[in-house]
Design an enzyme around this catalytic site. Structure first.
Site, PDB file in Angstrom:
ATOM      1  N   CYS A  49     -15.282  -0.144  -0.608  1.00 16.93           N
ATOM      2  CA  CYS A  49     -14.946  -0.260   0.812  1.00 16.93           C
ATOM      3  C   CYS A  49     -14.269   0.977   1.394  1.00 16.93           C
ATOM      4  CB  CYS A  49     -14.068  -1.489   1.033  1.00 16.93           C
ATOM      5  SG  CYS A  49     -14.941  -3.041   0.806  1.00 16.93           S
ATOM      6  N   PHE A 101       0.812  -1.216   0.000  1.00 11.85           N
ATOM      7  CA  PHE A 101       0.000   0.000   0.000  1.00 11.85           C
ATOM      8  C   PHE A 101       0.850   1.274   0.000  1.00 11.85           C
ATOM      9  CE2 PHE A 101      -2.973  -3.226   1.102  1.00 11.85           C
ATOM     10  CZ  PHE A 101      -4.178  -2.812   0.545  1.00 11.85           C
TER      11      PHE A 101
END
Length: 430
Positions: free
Chosen positions: A269, A258
């Site tokens: 989400c 990430f």
């Protein structure tokens, strides 16, 4: 075990097929007759790698679907996997969950013996115990903690790898308030844990399990936004942000996951969950400044991408190819795709927009029927004045000669996936 899943959307279909794969008998309950028929025919109603094979293998055997809530009476536990969409102020809309709980409770009124109801949907802390449980008690006439128990099992499925994520989880979180509920949850997940080579199992309270999901996604969203903030600074200094982020990812306290800087996060989400926990925090009097900053940075990235385009041409009247319409590769989901604010901005600027995505074109067309769509990246690039790379589909990394067919080969890369080369004007976002 005999399991029922209420809801046959993205999460419901995936967990139903995966529970069948690990040996449970599963029935999906859904009000949509077309989805029920699709599942019973052995087809998955959504695009997700590996899901078609599981549904085809288990349909008619350990997996079936029905519109009849009465099917839950023949099961040991029911997972509520229903949508909790965002309201305009960020709070989650519980109307579908409440309706499902009412129908489930009414069906359980005629069941003998104990039943466990597990919230699988993402809901803010205390929702299961303070909203869902009272509805179940009222509709079923049963006493919470005696005839019926509630639990919470948050999902951590990434679109594009949901089957793999379920069958090989980083962790399994089981939320309960009674030993009987905890024991039933263990029985449900023991076959998965054994098959997945014993991932960590976190047994906790129901509200804690609800919060773990939000904390998980909030942290990841903030990590991406921080990576983008650092990459934006690097860009202003003329520094290679990939080298910087790769180096800090070697620190075990940070990790490399990430840290891919680009045009930002989207999907079903992260935007919904971050907005929901921000709204919930404000409700209890806390100002979640870090999460608010993460959203601010994320919303700024598409604006910066368009700004990079304007450095090379005025989009007014220009033909602009938008490569990538899904919010991420490996899925046809366009919810909160970063292509949405870019297409809207391009239309506002009077650009002639042509979009392409390997699998998400039809879903995007439903939102924006007014733009042109291409059947291939090469077709989208043909005669274009500029191209914006929005989704990092691997195929886009292989584009080369296709750029030569552009009218003016200006390529603004929001994912740093295209190789810079002679013959094109290449600009990366970060």
């Amino acid at each position: 075990m005999q399991l029922s899943i209420v809801g046959s959307g993205y999460v419901g279909t995936t967990i139903a097929a995966c529970f069948a794969e690990v040996g449970h008998d599963v029935v999906n309950v859904d009000i949509d007759e077309d989805i029920v028929a699709t599942l019973n025919d052995g087809d998955a109603p959504i695009h997700e790698p590996g899901l078609d094979d599981l549904v085809a293998e288990h349909a008619g055997d350990r997996l079936r679907a029905t519109t009849d809530y009465g099917a839950v009476r023949d099961t040991d536990a029911t997972f509520l996997a229903l949508p909790t969409p965002s309201e305009d102020d960020g709070h989650i809309d519980l109307s579908i969950m409440k309706a499902g709980a009412r129908s489930l409770g009414a069906a359980l009124a005629e069941k003998d013996g104990h039943h466990l109801v597990v919230t699988k949907s993402t809901v803010v802390p205390t929702t299961t115990e303070e909203v869902i449980a009272p509805i179940l008690e009222e509709e079923s006439g049963k006493t919470l903690g005696e005839d019926v128990d509630v639990g919470m099992n948050p999902e951590f499925l990434r679109e594009g790898s949901a089957v793999e994520d379920f069958l090989s989880p980083d962790k399994v979180v089981l939320g309960s308030e009674t030993e009987r509920a905890a024991e039933t949850l263990r029985d449900v997940f023991d076959p998965l844990v054994a098959r997945a080579d014993d991932p960590p199992v976190v047994e906790t309270g129901v509200a804690e399990a609800e919060m773990i999901k939000y904390a998980n996604n909030g942290f990841l969203a903030a990590k991406i936004s921080l990576a983008n903030d650092i990459a934006n600074i690097c860009k202003e200094y003329g520094i290679d942000s990939e080298e910087v982020l790769s180096a800090i990812g070697l620190d075990h306290r940070i990790g490399s996951a990430f840290l891919g800087a680009g045009v930002g996060w989207g999907g079903s989400c992260f935007p919904k969950d971050v907005a929901a926990i921000i709204a919930a925090a404000r409700d209890v009097g806390y100002d979640p400044a870090m999460l608010e900053a993460a959203v601010e940075v994320n919303d700024r990235q598409p604006v910066r991408l368009l700004g990079r385009l304007r450095e090379h041409l005025d989009p007014d009247g220009a033909r602009v190819a938008v490569l990538g319409l899904a919010f991420k590769p490996g899925t046809d989901d366009v919810r909160n795709s970063r292509a949405i604010p870019l297409v809207e901005a391009l239309l506002d600027a009077n650009a002639d927009v042509v979009g392409y995505d390997p699998v998400a074109t039809e879903n995007f067309r439903e939102k924006y029927p007014e733009i042109e769509y291409a059947d291939s990246a090469g077709e989208a690039l043909y005669g274009a004045d500029a191209a914006l790379v929005v989704t990092d589909w691997p195929a886009f990394a292989d584009l080369d000669a296709e750029f030569d067919a552009m009218a003016t080969p200006v390529v603004v890369d929001g994912r740093r996936i295209v190789t810079r080369r002679e013959g094109i004007v290449y600009e990366s976002l970060v």
